[in-house]
Structures are given as C-alpha cells and as structure tokens.
Design a protein around this motif. Structure first.
Motif, mmCIF file in Angstrom:
data_model
loop_
_atom_site.group_PDB
_atom_site.id
_atom_site.type_symbol
_atom_site.label_atom_id
_atom_site.label_comp_id
_atom_site.label_asym_id
_atom_site.label_seq_id
_atom_site.Cartn_x
_atom_site.Cartn_y
_atom_site.Cartn_z
ATOM 1 N N LEU A 83 0.826 -1.206 0.000
ATOM 2 C CA LEU A 83 0.000 0.000 0.000
ATOM 3 C C LEU A 83 0.863 1.260 0.000
ATOM 4 O O LEU A 83 0.544 2.258 -0.647
ATOM 5 N N GLY A 84 1.978 1.196 0.708
ATOM 6 C CA GLY A 84 2.866 2.342 0.820
ATOM 7 C C GLY A 84 3.595 2.703 -0.454
ATOM 8 O O GLY A 84 4.278 3.729 -0.510
ATOM 9 N N ASP A 85 3.473 1.869 -1.474
ATOM 10 C CA ASP A 85 4.108 2.176 -2.760
ATOM 11 C C ASP A 85 3.259 3.133 -3.587
ATOM 12 O O ASP A 85 3.704 3.590 -4.651
ATOM 13 N N SER A 86 2.059 3.421 -3.117
ATOM 14 C CA SER A 86 1.218 4.400 -3.816
ATOM 15 C C SER A 86 1.930 5.745 -3.821
ATOM 16 O O SER A 86 2.295 6.279 -2.774
ATOM 17 N N ALA A 87 2.139 6.274 -5.003
ATOM 18 C CA ALA A 87 2.966 7.483 -5.126
ATOM 19 C C ALA A 87 2.934 7.977 -6.561
ATOM 20 O O ALA A 87 2.433 7.307 -7.461
ATOM 21 N N LEU A 88 3.510 9.161 -6.722
ATOM 22 C CA LEU A 88 3.809 9.664 -8.054
ATOM 23 C C LEU A 88 5.258 9.303 -8.349
ATOM 24 O O LEU A 88 6.153 9.645 -7.569
ATOM 25 N N TYR A 89 5.476 8.606 -9.435
ATOM 26 C CA TYR A 89 6.833 8.218 -9.824
ATOM 27 C C TYR A 89 7.260 9.089 -11.001
ATOM 28 O O TYR A 89 6.618 9.102 -12.046
ATOM 29 N N LEU A 90 8.341 9.815 -10.783
ATOM 30 C CA LEU A 90 8.834 10.772 -11.767
ATOM 31 C C LEU A 90 10.177 10.311 -12.314
ATOM 32 O O LEU A 90 11.001 9.762 -11.582
ATOM 33 N N LEU A 105 18.237 19.033 -15.322
ATOM 34 C CA LEU A 105 17.274 17.937 -15.403
ATOM 35 C C LEU A 105 15.996 18.394 -16.097
ATOM 36 O O LEU A 105 15.518 19.501 -15.859
ATOM 37 N N THR A 106 15.443 17.509 -16.911
ATOM 38 C CA THR A 106 14.121 17.726 -17.481
ATOM 39 C C THR A 106 13.230 16.585 -17.006
ATOM 40 O O THR A 106 13.547 15.419 -17.250
ATOM 41 N N PHE A 107 12.139 16.941 -16.341
ATOM 42 C CA PHE A 107 11.271 15.950 -15.735
ATOM 43 C C PHE A 107 10.125 15.575 -16.657
ATOM 44 O O PHE A 107 9.612 16.401 -17.425
ATOM 45 N N GLY A 108 9.694 14.315 -16.521
ATOM 46 C CA GLY A 108 8.460 13.892 -17.148
ATOM 47 C C GLY A 108 7.271 14.269 -16.277
ATOM 48 O O GLY A 108 7.443 14.769 -15.163
ATOM 49 N N ALA A 109 6.063 14.001 -16.777
ATOM 50 C CA ALA A 109 4.849 14.360 -16.045
ATOM 51 C C ALA A 109 4.545 13.391 -14.918
ATOM 52 O O ALA A 109 3.726 13.694 -14.044
ATOM 53 N N GLY A 110 5.176 12.234 -14.924
ATOM 54 C CA GLY A 110 4.998 11.296 -13.837
ATOM 55 C C GLY A 110 3.988 10.204 -14.133
ATOM 56 O O GLY A 110 3.128 10.332 -15.021
ATOM 57 N N SER A 111 4.123 9.113 -13.392
ATOM 58 C CA SER A 111 3.159 8.008 -13.411
ATOM 59 C C SER A 111 2.581 7.904 -12.009
ATOM 60 O O SER A 111 3.326 7.716 -11.049
ATOM 61 N N ARG A 112 1.271 8.071 -11.914
ATOM 62 C CA ARG A 112 0.632 8.024 -10.588
ATOM 63 C C ARG A 112 0.121 6.615 -10.335
ATOM 64 O O ARG A 112 -0.796 6.147 -11.020
ATOM 65 N N LEU A 113 0.733 5.959 -9.363
ATOM 66 C CA LEU A 113 0.409 4.573 -9.014
ATOM 67 C C LEU A 113 -0.438 4.555 -7.749
ATOM 68 O O LEU A 113 -0.069 5.162 -6.731
ATOM 69 N N LEU B 32 23.347 22.449 -6.900
ATOM 70 C CA LEU B 32 22.074 22.660 -6.214
ATOM 71 C C LEU B 32 21.045 23.029 -7.273
ATOM 72 O O LEU B 32 21.314 23.838 -8.167
ATOM 73 N N HIS B 33 19.872 22.400 -7.173
ATOM 74 C CA HIS B 33 18.782 22.651 -8.119
ATOM 75 C C HIS B 33 17.622 23.332 -7.409
ATOM 76 O O HIS B 33 17.291 22.974 -6.276
ATOM 77 N N TRP B 34 17.004 24.278 -8.086
ATOM 78 C CA TRP B 34 15.708 24.811 -7.668
ATOM 79 C C TRP B 34 14.671 24.330 -8.673
ATOM 80 O O TRP B 34 14.826 24.516 -9.888
ATOM 81 N N LEU B 35 13.605 23.720 -8.131
ATOM 82 C CA LEU B 35 12.551 23.145 -8.949
ATOM 83 C C LEU B 35 11.224 23.800 -8.607
ATOM 84 O O LEU B 35 11.006 24.248 -7.470
ATOM 85 N N GLN B 36 10.320 23.813 -9.576
ATOM 86 C CA GLN B 36 8.978 24.344 -9.368
ATOM 87 C C GLN B 36 7.962 23.259 -9.714
ATOM 88 O O GLN B 36 8.081 22.629 -10.768
ATOM 89 N N GLN B 37 6.994 23.074 -8.828
ATOM 90 C CA GLN B 37 5.960 22.061 -9.084
ATOM 91 C C GLN B 37 4.583 22.685 -8.905
ATOM 92 O O GLN B 37 4.228 23.148 -7.830
ATOM 93 N N HIS B 38 3.818 22.678 -9.995
ATOM 94 C CA HIS B 38 2.450 23.181 -9.946
ATOM 95 C C HIS B 38 1.496 22.052 -9.571
ATOM 96 O O HIS B 38 1.838 20.871 -9.723
ATOM 97 N N PRO B 39 0.292 22.395 -9.085
ATOM 98 C CA PRO B 39 -0.703 21.361 -8.796
ATOM 99 C C PRO B 39 -0.896 20.471 -10.016
ATOM 100 O O PRO B 39 -0.941 20.952 -11.151
ATOM 101 N N GLY B 40 -0.979 19.169 -9.784
ATOM 102 C CA GLY B 40 -1.056 18.241 -10.905
ATOM 103 C C GLY B 40 0.238 17.497 -11.098
ATOM 104 O O GLY B 40 0.275 16.475 -11.784
#
Lengths: 116, 111
Positions: A83-90, A105-113, B32-40
């Motif tokens: 249950l504790g693995d429920s999370a947003l994985y980025l 770094l460029t992040f993806g939108a994530g996978s919500r599990l 050191l990184h500064w990140l921004q996260q919007h709702p969603g």
C-alpha cells in the motif's frame, strides 16, 4: 523537440502485484533518473542510469529495480506491491553523466500509481 | 547523512511582493537545483547552481558554498507564481548518491 515521456500516466494495482513504468528521455539525453513522491516523504531518489549502467541507487528495498536500454529509454519495476508504494513516480533525463554534477534535469509528467 | 532544510514551509503573499525562499544543506555539494511544481505534479527545473548567482526573468537564485545556503528570490510576484518550490542538492565527492530534496515551500500569491 519532444520532452520526457512517461507511461502509463495513471494506474491502479492491488497488493502483491508488480508494475513496470516506462520513461523515454529527450533525444540525445543519456542519463535517466527516477524519483518517488509521496505526501509524507516528499521527493526521494530511487536510481540513476547512464549508458545502460546504474550509477546511483537510493535507499529503497530490492523490490524496486530498474534498467536502461541502448536507446536510453528506461524502465522501473516494483514487485510485490505494498500500500505504501502508492505514489507519483517521476523520471528525469539529462545530457551527461550524473557524476559531472552540473546537469540540468528535465522531468516527465509522472506516473501516478495507486495500490489497493 | 545529507539533509536539506527549506524555509518557510508555507508562504502567502500579495501580488507584487518580493519573495525569498531559503535552502540550507549539510554536506559538500557539486550542484544545487531549484525546482517548481504546480498542482497536478509536473516539475520544472528553474535553476542549477554550483556557485554565485543566476537570473532568469523575475527569478534570481544565489548560493553561498561556504555557508551551505541558497536562496530563491521572486521579484514582482504574480498569482501564476503560486506553486511548490523545491531545493535539491547533489553531494560532491563522486560518490553513489543521487539528489537529496527539501520538503518544499508552498507559495501562494494572492491577487
């Protein structure tokens, strides 16, 4: 150019099952890192890959694993879900080896599990 | 153990105000990184610093390596700046450590 693509975006699993998440980095980026985000713990580092080799690993149990393919795409797997693995994985991609430090770094939108 | 502390945890301000978010860390770092996260959930990288100061539009980030401290400033704040701002550091020394994150600062800019 296309950003970092994570699939699936949402998924629901039950305890004991396993899950595989995918991350396609920006073209030309050879480093992929994975993170778990929960309301209680915030963002935590899972692992980091460069040129198909795991370079760094966070403090997570062995149920969490990953790999990177020759085209730099990466997958992470979580077995025997809890249950504790429920999370947003980025995942995030960057151009150079993680050891260089100065990697944007460029992040993806994530996978919500969600684990039920 | 590498720890990253951010302050304040929550900040509500009026449009136009000058905003400062602070980040302190406990070990030597390579970046050191500064990140921004919007709702969603989507996270955007604002700055990556290893020394000095960087500016992008209304955002300014500074770092003091000797004091192990960084600040993120927002000038002429706007409601669209409302988001969670997260500080993250990568330890130096070539070890096998990835990023360590602060808990984030929840910023609300009221019109």
């Amino acid at each position: 150019k296309a950003g970092v693509t994570q699939t699936p975006r949402y998924l629901i699993k039950t305890r004991g099952q396993q899950v595989t998440l995918s991350c396609s980095p920006i073209s030309g980026h050879r480093s992929v890192s994975w993170y778990q985000q929960t309301p209680g713990q915030g963002l935590q580092f899972l692992f980091e890959y460069f040129s198909e080799t795991q370079r760094n690993k966070g403090n997570f149990p062995g149920r969490f694993s990953g790999r990177q393919f020759s085209n730099s795409r990466s997958e992470m797997n979580v077995s025997t879900l809890e249950l504790g693995d429920s999370a947003l994985y980025l995942c995030a991609s960057s151009r150079s080896s993680p050891g260089l430090g100065a990697n944007v770094l460029t992040f993806g939108a994530g996978s919500r599990l969600t684990v039920l | 153990k590498n720890e990253v502390e951010q302050s304040p945890q929550n900040l509500t301000a009026q449009e136009g105000e000058f905003i400062t978010i602070n980040c302190s860390y406990s070990v030597g770092i390579s970046a050191l990184h500064w990140l921004q996260q919007h709702p969603g959930g989507g996270i955007v990288s604002l700055f990556m610093l290893s020394s000095g100061k960087k500016k992008h539009g209304r955002l300014i980030a500074t770092i003091n390596i000797q004091e192990k401290h960084s600040s993120l400033h927002i000038t002429a704040s706007h409601p669209r700046d409302s988001a969670v701002y997260i500080c993250a550091v990568r330890p130096s020394g070539g070890g096998a450590d990835g990023l360590t994150f602060g808990k984030g600062t929840h910023l609300i800019i009221q019109p």
